[in-house]
Design a protein around this motif. Sequence first.
Motif, PDB file in Angstrom:
ATOM      1  N   GLU A 222      -6.193  -3.969   4.223  1.00 44.45           N
ATOM      2  CA  GLU A 222      -6.855  -5.023   3.446  1.00 44.45           C
ATOM      3  C   GLU A 222      -6.826  -4.755   1.943  1.00 44.45           C
ATOM      4  OE1 GLU A 222      -8.198  -3.338   5.902  1.00 44.45           O
ATOM      5  OE2 GLU A 222      -8.391  -4.785   7.551  1.00 44.45           O
ATOM      6  N   ASN A 223      -6.496  -3.533   1.570  1.00 44.27           N
ATOM      7  CA  ASN A 223      -6.523  -3.128   0.158  1.00 44.27           C
ATOM      8  C   ASN A 223      -5.230  -3.565  -0.536  1.00 44.27           C
ATOM      9  OD1 ASN A 223      -7.332  -1.774  -2.237  1.00 44.27           O
ATOM     10  ND2 ASN A 223      -6.278   0.096  -1.576  1.00 44.27           N
ATOM     11  N   VAL A 224      -4.971  -4.858  -0.516  1.00 43.81           N
ATOM     12  CA  VAL A 224      -3.712  -5.389  -1.023  1.00 43.81           C
ATOM     13  C   VAL A 224      -3.746  -5.516  -2.538  1.00 43.81           C
ATOM     14  CG1 VAL A 224      -3.159  -6.633   1.098  1.00 43.81           C
ATOM     15  CG2 VAL A 224      -4.502  -7.764  -0.692  1.00 43.81           C
ATOM     16  N   LYS A 225      -2.560  -5.444  -3.127  1.00 44.61           N
ATOM     17  CA  LYS A 225      -2.394  -5.686  -4.560  1.00 44.61           C
ATOM     18  C   LYS A 225      -1.909  -7.115  -4.747  1.00 44.61           C
ATOM     19  CE  LYS A 225      -0.150  -3.849  -8.703  1.00 44.61           C
ATOM     20  NZ  LYS A 225       0.798  -2.830  -9.228  1.00 44.61           N
ATOM     21  N   LEU A 226      -2.588  -7.860  -5.613  1.00 42.62           N
ATOM     22  CA  LEU A 226      -2.208  -9.238  -5.876  1.00 42.62           C
ATOM     23  C   LEU A 226      -1.051  -9.243  -6.866  1.00 42.62           C
ATOM     24  CD1 LEU A 226      -5.764 -10.811  -6.219  1.00 42.62           C
ATOM     25  CD2 LEU A 226      -4.362 -10.534  -4.171  1.00 42.62           C
ATOM     26  N   THR A 227       0.098  -9.725  -6.410  1.00 47.78           N
ATOM     27  CA  THR A 227       1.303  -9.675  -7.238  1.00 47.78           C
ATOM     28  C   THR A 227       1.944 -11.039  -7.415  1.00 47.78           C
ATOM     29  OG1 THR A 227       1.739  -7.407  -6.496  1.00 47.78           O
ATOM     30  CG2 THR A 227       3.584  -8.606  -7.473  1.00 47.78           C
ATOM     31  N   THR A 228       2.020 -11.833  -6.350  1.00 46.83           N
ATOM     32  CA  THR A 228       2.711 -13.118  -6.383  1.00 46.83           C
ATOM     33  C   THR A 228       1.722 -14.267  -6.193  1.00 46.83           C
ATOM     34  OG1 THR A 228       3.075 -13.200  -3.984  1.00 46.83           O
ATOM     35  CG2 THR A 228       4.702 -11.984  -5.317  1.00 46.83           C
TER      36      THR A 228
END
Length: 402
Positions: A222-228
């Motif tokens: 769940e610890n995603v990086k917002l990139t797109t």
Amino acid sequence: MAEDKGTSDAVFLVVAAGRGARAGAGGPKQYRELAGRQVLTRTLENLLAGAPDARALVVIHADDGDLYQTAVAPLADELRARLFSPAIGGATRQDSVCNGLEALAAHGVAEGAAVLIHDAARPFVRPELIARAREAAREKGAAIPGIPVIDTIKQIAEDLRIVDTPERAALRAAQTPQAFRFGLILAAHRAVRADGGRELTDDAAVAEWAGHCVFVFPGEAENVKLTTPEDFFRAESKLLNDLPDIRTGQGFDVHAFGEGDHVWLGGVKVPHDHGLVGHSDADVLLHAITDAVLGAIADGDIGAHFPPSDPQWRGTASDRFLRHAVERVAARRGKLAHIDATLICERPKVGSHREAIRAKIAEIAQLPLDRVAVKATTTERLGFTGRQEGIAALAMATVRLP
């Protein structure tokens, strides 16, 4: 902001100096809104709440001072007090981290303290991951969160020919916060900077280049990086799905005209040949909206929170009341989703002030402008408003709760 003093045995270094071009139009991604709250605001809330004894320093772009202040303004006072003044980033992420580490050294962070270096665009970090990071920094000196690689990975040549298929069991996708003993990672970054011209992909690579062993502890999917743009869409959906309890509250208020040369409506000073009579500033519109927000969470009314019998509220600006109601929603881990309000009066005419009133309410309630509706009507000269004896206001507020 917090005074520039030393910290506990842990400190966060949040990297927020990038431009986030891959996220599409809309400015740096760390300052974009995500379900009504800026990404950096959410990241700082989760970091500081996940380690109540730790402090944080954010590294920002030189042009982003105002954006940073807007992002930290919604934080609770206790959280905001634990922020060091921001440091200014460099040309690359590596430069920005080094600048941030130097700033922490100037603030007196101990060499043995744990520094957790985190991407501003990872707003879903949880307390459990933070606890693992702190423990890893203490025990190992240098460690990063990683998650198993699900897809098969192919190494390719320049002509796109596959040259190797690494074994997935030995691979991990790196995340943040990357955790280090402060003295170790500061010295490593200083050494890389002194070496000149070397660009490494993350802080673990900096520590590896300096000769340190870097370990991996369990990360979180769940610890995603917002990139797109697609990342933002999925993150927004996740946040809304986490708030399935949708409630609506209503509010109503009336104030009589008295002496004066203006009235306050929605936090805006509107010229008029009378004023409104009340214990506070008699902002009938903000009072109705405040009651609507409190009603949506079944938390009493404006009189229960700010009794008119209490002299401390005499003449108080009513934006304080609405901010308090919004904070009560936030304390329930909810969010205010929409406000719809109607003024009932013959005069003053509201039309020319409507957009200023909407904008002020949106600012106070921390809502996008398109989630605030303000209307005005008359009673065709019937009743007390028709006789121009006062103003009435109706409001509806929609709230989402866990």
